[in-house]
Design a protein around this motif. Structure first.
Motif, PDB file in Angstrom:
ATOM      1  N   UNK A   1      43.221  -7.213  39.768  1.00 53.02           N
ATOM      2  CA  UNK A   1      43.087  -8.365  38.865  1.00 53.02           C
ATOM      3  C   UNK A   1      42.807  -9.646  39.642  1.00 53.02           C
ATOM      4  N   UNK A   2      43.541  -9.840  40.733  1.00 51.55           N
ATOM      5  CA  UNK A   2      43.353 -11.035  41.552  1.00 51.55           C
ATOM      6  C   UNK A   2      41.946 -11.041  42.140  1.00 51.55           C
ATOM      7  N   UNK A   3      41.471  -9.903  42.596  1.00 49.70           N
ATOM      8  CA  UNK A   3      40.118  -9.809  43.145  1.00 49.70           C
ATOM      9  C   UNK A   3      39.087 -10.199  42.105  1.00 49.70           C
TER      10      UNK A   3
ATOM     11  N   UNK B   1      52.046 -14.333  51.161  1.00 47.92           N
ATOM     12  CA  UNK B   1      52.323 -12.929  50.847  1.00 47.92           C
ATOM     13  C   UNK B   1      51.136 -12.079  51.283  1.00 47.92           C
ATOM     14  N   UNK B   2      51.320 -11.260  52.262  1.00 43.28           N
ATOM     15  CA  UNK B   2      50.235 -10.383  52.729  1.00 43.28           C
ATOM     16  C   UNK B   2      49.968  -9.256  51.736  1.00 43.28           C
ATOM     17  N   UNK B   3      51.010  -8.825  51.053  1.00 41.96           N
ATOM     18  CA  UNK B   3      50.926  -7.717  50.110  1.00 41.96           C
ATOM     19  C   UNK B   3      51.046  -8.279  48.695  1.00 41.96           C
TER      20      UNK B   3
ATOM     21  N   UNK C   1      56.722 -12.720  43.629  1.00 43.44           N
ATOM     22  CA  UNK C   1      55.351 -12.462  44.057  1.00 43.44           C
ATOM     23  C   UNK C   1      54.489 -11.906  42.927  1.00 43.44           C
ATOM     24  N   UNK C   2      54.965 -10.893  42.240  1.00 44.22           N
ATOM     25  CA  UNK C   2      54.180 -10.297  41.155  1.00 44.22           C
ATOM     26  C   UNK C   2      53.911 -11.319  40.055  1.00 44.22           C
TER      27      UNK C   2
END
Length: 170
Positions: free
Chosen positions: A85-87, A74-76, A36-37
């Motif tokens: 960063x994704x935002x 992935x909710x988290x 995920x990360x």
């Protein structure tokens, strides 16, 4: 996967297109590893390659859909830093590539929240820079002015990171 990720990171500022090749290969490996990360960080860096190269941004359509899929899976996102960063990157991708996307206002609100809370000055200025453009493009010069006023002290108190200065004064 992480070796490809870090190779892309090393190339990001000097050769965004080549960096993208490494990030895309890493993304495929992270998908198979269910990391995920790695997926979210690599996705953000892929978006950055388009922003830094500033040529054909049409492929961002694919990456916007890819993030939407990841967010369903992935909710988290794993950490506050990754979420920030994704935002920043999703807001940039939507703003520049899909300005009529129905989720853009939500990402804009999240980007403002990150800008106001992150201790990372480079991220703060990057988001602020894009928010200024966004507000000017949407006819809200007053909101753009508020952001300029709130971020200007960063450049007066101490030398800001050189990338942050380049973004701000461009």
């Amino acid at each position: 996967s992480w070796l490809l990720y870090w190779m892309g990171s090393c190339l990001l500022m000097v050769n965004p297109a080549e960096a993208r090749n490494h990030f895309e290969a890493a993304f495929e490996l992270f998908t198979g590893e269910d990391d995920r990360s790695g997926l979210f960080l690599t996705w953000a860096n892929i978006v950055d390659t388009f922003m830094y190269e500033w040529r054909d941004i049409h492929p961002l359509d694919h990456w916007i859909k890819e993030l939407e899929s990841l967010l369903r899976r992935y909710r988290d996102l794993g950490s506050r830093e990754i979420e920030d960063r994704v935002t920043c990157c999703m807001f940039s991708a939507l703003m520049f590539r899909q300005p009529h996307h129905p989720d853009l206002p939500g990402w804009q609100a999240k980007a403002e929240a990150v800008m106001n809370s992150t201790p990372d000055e480079t991220l703060k200025v990057s988001i602020g820079n894009n928010l200024v453009y966004y507000h000017l493009w949407t006819g809200r010069a007053d909101a753009a002015g508020v952001i300029v006023d709130s971020l200007s002290p960063l450049f007066k108190k101490a030398p800001a990171h050189s990338l942050a200065q380049l973004m701000w004064f461009s």
